[in-house]
Every structure is written in C-alpha cells, then in structure tokens.
Enzyme design. Structure first.
Site, PDB file in Angstrom:
ATOM      1  N   SER A  11       0.839  -1.199   0.000  1.00 20.80           N
ATOM      2  CA  SER A  11       0.000   0.000   0.000  1.00 20.80           C
ATOM      3  C   SER A  11       0.873   1.246   0.000  1.00 20.80           C
ATOM      4  CB  SER A  11      -0.876  -0.044   1.269  1.00 20.80           C
ATOM      5  OG  SER A  11      -1.502   1.200   1.499  1.00 20.80           O
ATOM      6  N   GLY A  12       0.303   2.346  -0.477  1.00 17.78           N
ATOM      7  CA  GLY A  12       0.910   3.662  -0.306  1.00 17.78           C
ATOM      8  C   GLY A  12       2.324   3.792  -0.859  1.00 17.78           C
ATOM      9  N   TYR A 148       4.974   9.457  17.479  1.00 14.23           N
ATOM     10  CA  TYR A 148       5.274   9.176  16.063  1.00 14.23           C
ATOM     11  C   TYR A 148       6.458  10.035  15.612  1.00 14.23           C
ATOM     12  CZ  TYR A 148       4.666   8.907  10.991  1.00 14.23           C
ATOM     13  OH  TYR A 148       4.880   8.726   9.641  1.00 14.23           O
ATOM     14  N   LYS A 152      10.148   8.826  14.261  1.00 10.79           N
ATOM     15  CA  LYS A 152      10.670   9.224  12.960  1.00 10.79           C
ATOM     16  C   LYS A 152      11.952  10.059  13.096  1.00 10.79           C
ATOM     17  CE  LYS A 152       7.753   7.097  10.281  1.00 10.79           C
ATOM     18  NZ  LYS A 152       8.209   5.923   9.511  1.00 10.79           N
ATOM     19  N   THR A 183      -2.438   8.015   1.266  1.00  8.06           N
ATOM     20  CA  THR A 183      -2.265   6.563   1.288  1.00  8.06           C
ATOM     21  C   THR A 183      -3.316   6.039   2.280  1.00  8.06           C
ATOM     22  OG1 THR A 183      -0.752   6.613   3.170  1.00  8.06           O
ATOM     23  CG2 THR A 183       0.258   6.850   0.997  1.00  8.06           C
TER      24      THR A 183
HETATM   25  N1  LIG Z   1       1.202   8.874   4.273  1.00  9.99           N
HETATM   26  C1  LIG Z   1       1.855   9.877   4.823  1.00  9.99           C
HETATM   27  O1  LIG Z   1       1.341  11.020   4.886  1.00  9.99           O
HETATM   28  C2  LIG Z   1       3.240   9.654   5.368  1.00  9.99           C
HETATM   29  C3  LIG Z   1       4.032  10.783   5.616  1.00  9.99           C
HETATM   30  C4  LIG Z   1       5.319  10.623   6.100  1.00  9.99           C
HETATM   31  C5  LIG Z   1       5.816   9.356   6.331  1.00  9.99           C
HETATM   32  N2  LIG Z   1       5.028   8.271   6.108  1.00  9.99           N
HETATM   33  C6  LIG Z   1       5.608   6.956   6.371  1.00  9.99           C
HETATM   34  O2  LIG Z   1       5.605   6.224   5.160  1.00  9.99           O
HETATM   35  C7  LIG Z   1       5.621   4.825   5.440  1.00  9.99           C
HETATM   36  C8  LIG Z   1       4.557   4.136   4.597  1.00  9.99           C
HETATM   37  O3  LIG Z   1       3.290   4.647   4.981  1.00  9.99           O
HETATM   38  P1  LIG Z   1       2.069   4.789   3.971  1.00  9.99           P
HETATM   39  O4  LIG Z   1       1.604   6.174   4.057  1.00  9.99           O
HETATM   40  O5  LIG Z   1       2.413   4.218   2.663  1.00  9.99           O
HETATM   41  O6  LIG Z   1       1.003   3.874   4.755  1.00  9.99           O
HETATM   42  P2  LIG Z   1      -0.009   2.715   4.290  1.00  9.99           P
HETATM   43  O7  LIG Z   1      -0.658   3.056   2.992  1.00  9.99           O
HETATM   44  O8  LIG Z   1      -0.877   2.489   5.488  1.00  9.99           O
HETATM   45  O9  LIG Z   1       0.940   1.443   4.061  1.00  9.99           O
HETATM   46  C9  LIG Z   1       1.566   0.806   5.126  1.00  9.99           C
HETATM   47  C10 LIG Z   1       2.211  -0.476   4.635  1.00  9.99           C
HETATM   48  O10 LIG Z   1       2.967  -1.040   5.718  1.00  9.99           O
HETATM   49  C11 LIG Z   1       2.544  -2.381   5.953  1.00  9.99           C
HETATM   50  N3  LIG Z   1       2.690  -2.637   7.379  1.00  9.99           N
HETATM   51  C12 LIG Z   1       2.117  -1.969   8.400  1.00  9.99           C
HETATM   52  N4  LIG Z   1       2.470  -2.523   9.577  1.00  9.99           N
HETATM   53  C13 LIG Z   1       3.288  -3.566   9.286  1.00  9.99           C
HETATM   54  C14 LIG Z   1       3.947  -4.544  10.064  1.00  9.99           C
HETATM   55  N5  LIG Z   1       3.820  -4.573  11.402  1.00  9.99           N
HETATM   56  N6  LIG Z   1       4.713  -5.476   9.451  1.00  9.99           N
HETATM   57  C15 LIG Z   1       4.838  -5.471   8.086  1.00  9.99           C
HETATM   58  N7  LIG Z   1       4.223  -4.573   7.296  1.00  9.99           N
HETATM   59  C16 LIG Z   1       3.441  -3.634   7.893  1.00  9.99           C
HETATM   60  C17 LIG Z   1       1.093  -2.428   5.431  1.00  9.99           C
HETATM   61  O11 LIG Z   1       0.668  -3.734   5.043  1.00  9.99           O
HETATM   62  P3  LIG Z   1      -0.031  -4.795   6.072  1.00  9.99           P
HETATM   63  O12 LIG Z   1      -1.093  -4.038   6.810  1.00  9.99           O
HETATM   64  O13 LIG Z   1      -0.530  -5.896   5.207  1.00  9.99           O
HETATM   65  O14 LIG Z   1       1.056  -5.275   6.968  1.00  9.99           O
HETATM   66  C18 LIG Z   1       1.214  -1.543   4.202  1.00  9.99           C
HETATM   67  O15 LIG Z   1       1.770  -2.281   3.137  1.00  9.99           O
HETATM   68  C19 LIG Z   1       5.413   4.699   6.951  1.00  9.99           C
HETATM   69  O16 LIG Z   1       6.657   4.471   7.584  1.00  9.99           O
HETATM   70  C20 LIG Z   1       4.857   6.071   7.348  1.00  9.99           C
HETATM   71  O17 LIG Z   1       5.161   6.358   8.690  1.00  9.99           O
HETATM   72  C21 LIG Z   1       3.756   8.389   5.615  1.00  9.99           C
END
Ligand SMILES: NC(=O)c1ccc[n+]([C@@H]2O[C@H](COP(=O)([O-])OP(=O)(O)OC[C@H]3O[C@@H](n4cnc5c(N)ncnc54)[C@H](OP(=O)(O)O)[C@@H]3O)[C@@H](O)[C@H]2O)c1
Length: 260
Positions: A11-12, A148, A152, A183
């Site tokens: 995802s994302g 959080y 980070k 995402t």
């Molecule tokens: N979206 C934002 O605005 C944003 C901004 C800054 C940083 N980030 C960072 O970007 C990264 C990706 O986030 P995203 O926005 O792409 O979120 P997302 O769409 O919720 O995707 C999260 C992904 O991580 C996997 N995941 C979650 N917990 C896990 C675990 N315990 N073990 C293995 N896989 C796990 C999920 O799959 P499963 O549920 O199947 O495990 C999914 O594939 C994160 O580190 C987040 O903190 C996001």
C-alpha cells in the site's frame, strides 16, 4: 541495485516504490502482513514488469517476523542490493492515557525493525562493496508531534549516523522525509484527512521518484517537494519552543479530536 526488499509493500509509498523499482528492472522481495494482498501485488507486478517477485509475509513488529526478513537479507546466494524500511503507522492516539501496547508496537515496527533489518543487510553489502538502505522517516521528524515524531526522528538520526559510518564502503543510507501523502496511513490511524488543505499533499509517485533518485545519487536525506524542503529548512532553524507550540502534541491532539 539488483534485488530490492521493501517492507510495507502492499500500500501507499511502499507499493509505489515497488512499482517504480520494478519499472527500473529490479527484482523484488515484498514484505507485509497481509499474505493475500502481497500475492495480488506480486502477480500484478510480475505480469506488468516481467521481473522476479518474491513475497515474504511477515509482521515486522514481531521478533519472529523480523527474524524471517533478516534471514532473507543475509542469504548469500540471493543478495539484496537495496533494503527499504518503509512499514509504519501512526499510533493515532495521545500518549497520556493512550494504549501502551500500541506505543510499543509503533516502536517495534518503526524503530526496532529499522535497526535490526539494517544490521542484517549492511555487512553483506559492505563485503560486496555496493548496496543501499532507504529508511522512511517523515517531516514529523522535525516536529514534536507525539511519539510518532519521536520514532521518525530516531529513523532520521540513525540513518544519518549509518550513512557516515558507511562512507567510502560503496554502500549508502538514505532517510526519506515525506510530508502528507494520500495513502491508507491516515484512515488506518482513524484520522479524518478529508478537510486538510490540498496544498499540504504530495503525490505518492513524486515521493517515490524523488526517493529513488536520491538513493541513486547517494543522498543522505531526501525531502520530496520544494515546499516541504523549505518547511524543513525553517523547522531546522526555528527555536524549539516555537516548534513545540506550533507543531507539538496539541496539534496532533486537535487532529485526533477531529476523527471521523
Ligand atoms: N502517508 C503519509 O502522509 C506519510 C508521511 C510521512 C511518512 N510516512 C511513512 O511512510 C511509510 C509508509 O506509509 P504509507 O503512508 O504508505 O502507509 P499505508 O498506505 O498504510 O501502508 C503501510 C504499509 O505497511 C505495511 N505494514 C504496516 N504494519 C506492518 C507490520 N507490522 N509489518 C509489516 N508490514 C506492515 C502495510 O501492510 P499490512 O497491513 O498488510 O502489513 C502496508 O503495506 C510509513 O513508515 C509512514 O510512517 C507516511
């Protein structure tokens, strides 16, 4: 880079990184907890890009899950050239009165997994004289927005330290600090992001493209989009009391109170 292992690849940001890596002809090892969703992604990527895609269902918040991923990273016959520590989530709660198990899990997924998987991957990369580690931090690393942000910040400083230690080995470490990206992240945290201003959002395609360009150039910190680079510059030089009052727990608290 050869084979890339991406955690949180269903995802994302992780999913987009996987697609862009496949388009650049990298073989993939995809990690997430949902095995059926991993299989779906793998099937689509194999069909569209014609690269090898392994799936490794694992919870990186769990010691056994991390051990399975670490074992794969250490396999000498199938070397991994790029490790992407991307899996993460927002605890979606204030710390005081919040569920301690959620906070502990957040540390396991976003700190301990980054530590252990980097530790597993780096030695073989150094022996080969090439490789890269991409750790997904956040713009939150420059703020004081709850636990959080603390996790980070750890990812950011850890990656800077790792990059310095790896200098001259042919192996690089890069911290990616995205701002808001649409995402599943906010929905999973129970946050209603629908009213947040459009100007704050960065396209996931741009985030992944800038991240991979930064890795290829050996950049230590990548902040996608000019406006977030400007914001980071301000936040890095602003007095911390001001940062705490503008972007501290009270800000995250307001977002949490606006939950659906
Ligand atoms: N979206 C934002 O605005 C944003 C901004 C800054 C940083 N980030 C960072 O970007 C990264 C990706 O986030 P995203 O926005 O792409 O979120 P997302 O769409 O919720 O995707 C999260 C992904 O991580 C996997 N995941 C979650 N917990 C896990 C675990 N315990 N073990 C293995 N896989 C796990 C999920 O799959 P499963 O549920 O199947 O495990 C999914 O594939 C994160 O580190 C987040 O903190 C996001």
């Amino acid at each position: 880079m050869g084979t890339a292992l991406v955690t949180g690849a269903t995802s994302g940001i992780g999913l987009e990184l996987a697609w862009q890596l496949a388009a650049a002809r990298h073989h993939l090892v995809l990690v997430a907890r949902d095995a059926a969703r991993l299989d779906d992604v793998a099937r689509q990527v194999r069909a569209a890009a014609g690269v090898d895609v392994e799936v490794l269902p694992a919870d990186v918040g769990d010691p056994a899950g991390r051990a399975a991923v670490a074992d794969r990273l250490r396999q000498p016959t199938r070397p991994v050239g790029l490790l992407v520590n991307n899996a993460g989530f927002s605890p979606g709660q204030l710390f005081v009165g919040g569920d301690l198990a959620v906070e502990e899990n957040a540390l396991e997924v976003m700190v301990r997994a980054v530590l252990e998987l980097s530790h597993a991957a780096a030695p073989a990369m150094v022996r080969r004289g090439r490789g890269a580690i991409l750790n997904v931090s956040s713009m939150s690393a420059f703020t004081a927005m709850g636990t959080y942000a603390a996790a980070k910040s750890w990812v950011l400083v850890f990656t800077e330290a790792l990059a310095a230690e790896l200098a001259g080995t042919g192996v690089t470490a890069t911290a990616l600090c995205p701002g808001l990206v649409r995402t599943e992240f906010h929905r999973r945290a129970g946050l209603d992001a629908s009213t947040w201003p459009a100007v704050g959002w960065t396209d996931v395609e741009q985030v992944a493209a800038e991240a991979l360009a930064g890795v290829r150039r050996g950049r230590v910190v990548v902040i996608p989009s000019a406006r977030y680079r400007a914001a980071a510059l301000v936040l890095r030089h602003a007095p911390r009391p001001l940062v705490r009052s503008l972007l501290g727990p009270r800000t995250s608290g307001r977002a949490l109170r606006r939950r659906r």
